[in-house]
Design a protein around this motif. Sequence first.
Motif, PDB file in Angstrom:
ATOM      1  N   UNK A   8      57.655  72.472 -45.489  1.00 52.27           N
ATOM      2  CA  UNK A   8      56.946  73.451 -46.056  1.00 52.27           C
ATOM      3  C   UNK A   8      56.413  72.806 -47.395  1.00 52.27           C
ATOM      4  N   UNK A   9      57.539  72.173 -48.194  1.00 47.29           N
ATOM      5  CA  UNK A   9      57.224  71.498 -49.406  1.00 47.29           C
ATOM      6  C   UNK A   9      56.160  70.557 -49.441  1.00 47.29           C
ATOM      7  N   UNK A  10      56.192  69.749 -48.237  1.00 45.99           N
ATOM      8  CA  UNK A  10      55.351  68.599 -48.109  1.00 45.99           C
ATOM      9  C   UNK A  10      53.848  69.162 -47.662  1.00 45.99           C
ATOM     10  N   UNK A  11      53.869  70.194 -47.073  1.00 49.25           N
ATOM     11  CA  UNK A  11      52.695  70.886 -46.508  1.00 49.25           C
ATOM     12  C   UNK A  11      52.053  71.115 -48.001  1.00 49.25           C
ATOM     13  N   UNK A  12      52.657  72.014 -48.715  1.00 49.01           N
ATOM     14  CA  UNK A  12      51.954  72.405 -49.943  1.00 49.01           C
ATOM     15  C   UNK A  12      51.498  71.334 -50.751  1.00 49.01           C
ATOM     16  N   UNK A  13      52.345  70.224 -50.810  1.00 49.35           N
ATOM     17  CA  UNK A  13      51.829  68.942 -51.776  1.00 49.35           C
ATOM     18  C   UNK A  13      50.697  68.496 -51.177  1.00 49.35           C
ATOM     19  N   UNK A 116      43.321  78.592 -51.225  1.00 48.33           N
ATOM     20  CA  UNK A 116      44.097  80.110 -51.064  1.00 48.33           C
ATOM     21  C   UNK A 116      44.995  79.991 -49.884  1.00 48.33           C
ATOM     22  N   UNK A 117      46.192  80.627 -50.408  1.00 46.20           N
ATOM     23  CA  UNK A 117      47.259  80.643 -49.399  1.00 46.20           C
ATOM     24  C   UNK A 117      47.954  81.936 -49.348  1.00 46.20           C
ATOM     25  N   UNK A 118      48.453  82.325 -48.079  1.00 44.48           N
ATOM     26  CA  UNK A 118      49.054  83.630 -48.000  1.00 44.48           C
ATOM     27  C   UNK A 118      50.286  83.502 -46.943  1.00 44.48           C
ATOM     28  N   UNK A 119      50.985  84.770 -46.939  1.00 44.26           N
ATOM     29  CA  UNK A 119      52.362  84.511 -46.360  1.00 44.26           C
ATOM     30  C   UNK A 119      52.819  84.646 -45.017  1.00 44.26           C
ATOM     31  N   UNK A 120      51.604  84.740 -43.949  1.00 41.10           N
ATOM     32  CA  UNK A 120      51.870  85.130 -42.585  1.00 41.10           C
ATOM     33  C   UNK A 120      52.933  84.140 -41.918  1.00 41.10           C
ATOM     34  N   UNK A 142      47.841  79.460 -44.382  1.00 41.51           N
ATOM     35  CA  UNK A 142      48.894  80.207 -43.906  1.00 41.51           C
ATOM     36  C   UNK A 142      50.264  79.244 -43.747  1.00 41.51           C
ATOM     37  N   UNK A 143      50.830  78.715 -45.012  1.00 40.79           N
ATOM     38  CA  UNK A 143      51.683  77.507 -45.030  1.00 40.79           C
ATOM     39  C   UNK A 143      53.052  77.866 -44.225  1.00 40.79           C
ATOM     40  N   UNK A 144      53.568  79.309 -44.164  1.00 35.62           N
ATOM     41  CA  UNK A 144      54.877  79.537 -43.655  1.00 35.62           C
ATOM     42  C   UNK A 144      54.504  79.403 -41.814  1.00 35.62           C
ATOM     43  N   UNK A 145      53.155  79.891 -41.580  1.00 32.68           N
ATOM     44  CA  UNK A 145      52.994  80.103 -40.222  1.00 32.68           C
ATOM     45  C   UNK A 145      52.584  78.635 -39.813  1.00 32.68           C
ATOM     46  N   UNK A 146      52.020  77.786 -40.397  1.00 34.83           N
ATOM     47  CA  UNK A 146      51.758  76.262 -40.304  1.00 34.83           C
ATOM     48  C   UNK A 146      52.969  75.453 -40.047  1.00 34.83           C
TER      49      UNK A 146
END
Length: 268
Positions: A8-13, A116-120, A142-146
């Motif tokens: 998740x951290x890597x995706x956000x970076x 923009x990101x959201x929490x699905x 949707x980073x948590x979903x991804x």
Amino acid sequence: MSSGYARLLELLRELGSVAAAFSGGVDSTLLVRAAQEALGEKAAAVTVRSCFVPAREIQAAEDFCRAEGIRHILLDADTLAIPGVGDNPPERCYLCKTAIFTKITETARGLGLQWVAEGSNVDDLGDYRPGMRAIRELGVRSPLLEAGFTKAEIRAISKELGLPTWDKPAMACLATRFVTGRPITPSGLARVEQAEEWLAGQGFRQLRVRDHGDLARLELDEAGLTRLEDPTLRAAVHEALRGFGYRWVTLDLGGYRMGSMNRVSEPM
């Protein structure tokens, strides 16, 4: 820390900069915490304040960001003024999400934030969520979903991180308490919020007050159903909800379940 959280951290970076929609719930709390860790000043939490969101949720979001040192932006939105939303059609969530995330996107651009990101999460794919179409159309991530996170995994990681929301009951906007096709009004929203606040104050955790006009249908978890075997407490609940304006108060023996109003229409 788990490999999932590292992913998740890597995706956000990789996103570079992000404005994360933040409701104060379990999913979005983990998202903004991870965004802060991954991106620092290139991340911001954005909370939309409206009549669809209980005041205590807004306060919880503010308190968390203040405690964690997360940049927090509050936006005000008149959700009932969005064309069609107050009529509560089947596509209400799509109409509302389109307007809300358009507003967040404009804010993100003004701040120089790229995404923009959201929490699905993965579990949301199994529910009827017309708002997901708006998220896709607007290019919201949707980073948590991804990252492939389920709700259980989000709670487990949140607990490991010491987040106060790890065991927080599931929450959804107050508009979900109304039968599709029944108009949503400010007074109706206030009545539902008052009733749920009162029940939470009595120690009920996972709960919904489903509004059917003069009738309130209570959905409670197993612990809540058991507690209402006490006739004194049951009478107090009945009296309190009648005081908020309901003529009848009924207990749904099926208990709490996510999305029980989805695709349920008001009979003609």
